[in-house]
Design a protein around this motif. Structure first.
Motif, PDB file in Angstrom:
ATOM      1  N   GLY A  88       0.840  -1.195   0.000  1.00 59.35           N
ATOM      2  CA  GLY A  88       0.000   0.000   0.000  1.00 59.35           C
ATOM      3  C   GLY A  88       0.871   1.239   0.000  1.00 59.35           C
ATOM      4  O   GLY A  88       1.924   1.269   0.647  1.00 59.35           O
ATOM      5  N   MET A  89       0.429   2.277  -0.718  1.00 60.30           N
ATOM      6  CA  MET A  89       1.189   3.528  -0.800  1.00 60.30           C
ATOM      7  C   MET A  89       0.245   4.700  -0.603  1.00 60.30           C
ATOM      8  O   MET A  89      -0.828   4.755  -1.204  1.00 60.30           O
ATOM      9  N   ILE A  90       0.653   5.655   0.243  1.00 58.22           N
ATOM     10  CA  ILE A  90      -0.056   6.929   0.331  1.00 58.22           C
ATOM     11  C   ILE A  90       0.955   8.055   0.183  1.00 58.22           C
ATOM     12  O   ILE A  90       2.109   7.925   0.589  1.00 58.22           O
ATOM     13  N   ILE A 154      -5.798   6.598   2.234  1.00 59.99           N
ATOM     14  CA  ILE A 154      -5.391   5.505   3.127  1.00 59.99           C
ATOM     15  C   ILE A 154      -6.283   4.294   2.900  1.00 59.99           C
ATOM     16  O   ILE A 154      -5.803   3.152   2.803  1.00 59.99           O
ATOM     17  N   ALA A 155      -7.595   4.520   2.798  1.00 57.90           N
ATOM     18  CA  ALA A 155      -8.523   3.408   2.552  1.00 57.90           C
ATOM     19  C   ALA A 155      -8.200   2.722   1.232  1.00 57.90           C
ATOM     20  O   ALA A 155      -8.211   1.482   1.141  1.00 57.90           O
ATOM     21  N   ARG A 156      -7.910   3.506   0.199  1.00 60.36           N
ATOM     22  CA  ARG A 156      -7.555   2.919  -1.098  1.00 60.36           C
ATOM     23  C   ARG A 156      -6.277   2.082  -0.992  1.00 60.36           C
ATOM     24  O   ARG A 156      -6.173   0.994  -1.572  1.00 60.36           O
ATOM     25  N   ALA A 157      -5.286   2.572  -0.227  1.00 63.76           N
ATOM     26  CA  ALA A 157      -4.025   1.841  -0.068  1.00 63.76           C
ATOM     27  C   ALA A 157      -4.229   0.505   0.643  1.00 63.76           C
ATOM     28  O   ALA A 157      -3.441  -0.428   0.457  1.00 63.76           O
ATOM     29  N   LEU A 158      -5.293   0.410   1.435  1.00 66.19           N
ATOM     30  CA  LEU A 158      -5.561  -0.813   2.191  1.00 66.19           C
ATOM     31  C   LEU A 158      -6.505  -1.763   1.464  1.00 66.19           C
ATOM     32  O   LEU A 158      -6.793  -2.855   1.961  1.00 66.19           O
TER      33      LEU A 158
END
Length: 341
Positions: A88-90, A154-158
């Motif tokens: 995951g990346m933010i 953050i939700a997208r990265a997870l």
């Protein structure tokens, strides 16, 4: 997941094309599993180049990157794609699609992986609840605040259930209050999901408030590494001391006294650092009783770290037994340094 770096080197052409620059210069370190690990450095220090190597966005010119003991810097294209899906990346600028709603942004990584639609919908709802934005699922990105955008990022990265999360200057574009809420969210997620989190930052406040260990990078080299508690108690490199000395210099102390408050601009020859187990002890009072010295406290405060608090004092000592008094303090596990060293 534990990440191990062995003698990483990454060289780029200089801006004028006439020379080579080692953005990452023989760096070796271990990022422990299930912790928040900080990588801090000033602009141009090489921290972003290092993270591109760790996250497999680029290949090193030499050296190795291992995930849980398995080398990943030499994967073929197919293996690389599969491994990246578990990362995951933010980022500082969120990198969200303005043409998609908040929920659709979270869904995107699952869509490109071929996850069934009903499973995507369940996962989106679950993640929106985790980041506390369940009521913004259908909101356009342009209607969200900076903090809300980062929560969606953050939700997208997870979304694909990664085992490592990279946060590249994730709070640099946010105000202090929003930064605190985002760091608290990342800490909560890390604890609940047992993630390895790597935070890349130029802000020592981020390291102090979120990380358990930190690596300090300067001119492409690793100059210091250790627990955040040890680094704050006894920084060794000049760049680390500079980072710590500037914490709180541009803001007022908070209600908990997390910054050093100086009430006298004069004096202050010695800096004392007190670990958590010594902050309630009458150390200076005992010194005055045992030795022929007097002390004058010029500044004091507390740094609140993730693993405990560190007390700080700026003090002058006078009398015939100053050396003996300072030796006594050191034997009491107090870190004693000349101010500014």
């Amino acid at each position: 997941m534990q990440i191990e770096l062995n003698n990483l080197v990454r060289v780029y052409n200089s801006a004028d094309g006439l020379s080579k620059v080692a953005a990452v210069n023989d760096i070796s370190l271990t990022i422990p599993s299930n912790q928040i690990f900080g990588i801090i450095g000033k602009s141009g220090a090489g921290k972003s180049s290092l993270v591109r190597l760790i996250s497999m966005m680029e290949k090193p010119d030499s050296g190795e990157v291992l995930y849980d003991g398995q080398r990943v810097d030499n994967l073929d294209e197919k293996e690389l794609v599969m491994r990246r899906r578990r990362i995951g990346m933010i980022f500082q600028n969120f990198n969200l699609f303005s043409s998609r709603s908040a929920g659709q942004n979270i869904a995107y990584p699952m869509e490109i992986c071929g996850v069934p639609k009903d499973e995507i919908n369940r996962r989106v709802d679950e993640l929106l609840e985790i980041v506390e934005l369940s009521d913004r699922k259908n909101a356009r990105i342009s209607t969200l605040s900076g903090g809300q955008k980062q929560r969606i990022a953050i939700a997208r990265a997870l979304a694909n259930k990664p085992d490592v999360l990279f946060c590249d200057e994730a709070t640099s574009a946010l105000d202090p209050q929003t930064t605190t809420s985002i760091l608290n969210l990342i800490r909560k997620i890390q604890s609940q999901m047992n993630l390895t989190v790597v935070m890349i930052t130029h802000q020592m406040e981020v390291v102090r408030d979120a990380c358990s260990q930190v690596a300090v990078i300067n001119d492409g080299k690793l100059v210091e590494i250790g627990s955040v508690n040890d680094i704050f108690l006894n920084p060794k490199s000049p760049v680390t001391k500079d980072f710590i000395s500037h914490i709180g210099s541009d803001r007022k102390p908070d209600a908990n006294g997390s910054d050093i408050i100086r009430w006298s601009k004069e004096g202050g020859e010695y800096e004392l650092s007190f670990p958590s187990n010594k902050q309630g002890a009458p150390v200076l009072s005992n010194v005055a009783k045992k030795f022929d010295v007097e002390f004058n406290i010029r500044a004091a405060g507390v740094q609140h770290l993730t693993d405990g608090d560190i007390g700080k004092m700026i003090v002058d000592f006078t009398g015939f037994q100053v050396t003996e008094a300072l030796d006594y303090l050191r034997k009491q596990d107090i870190i004693v340094k000349k101010a500014g060293e």
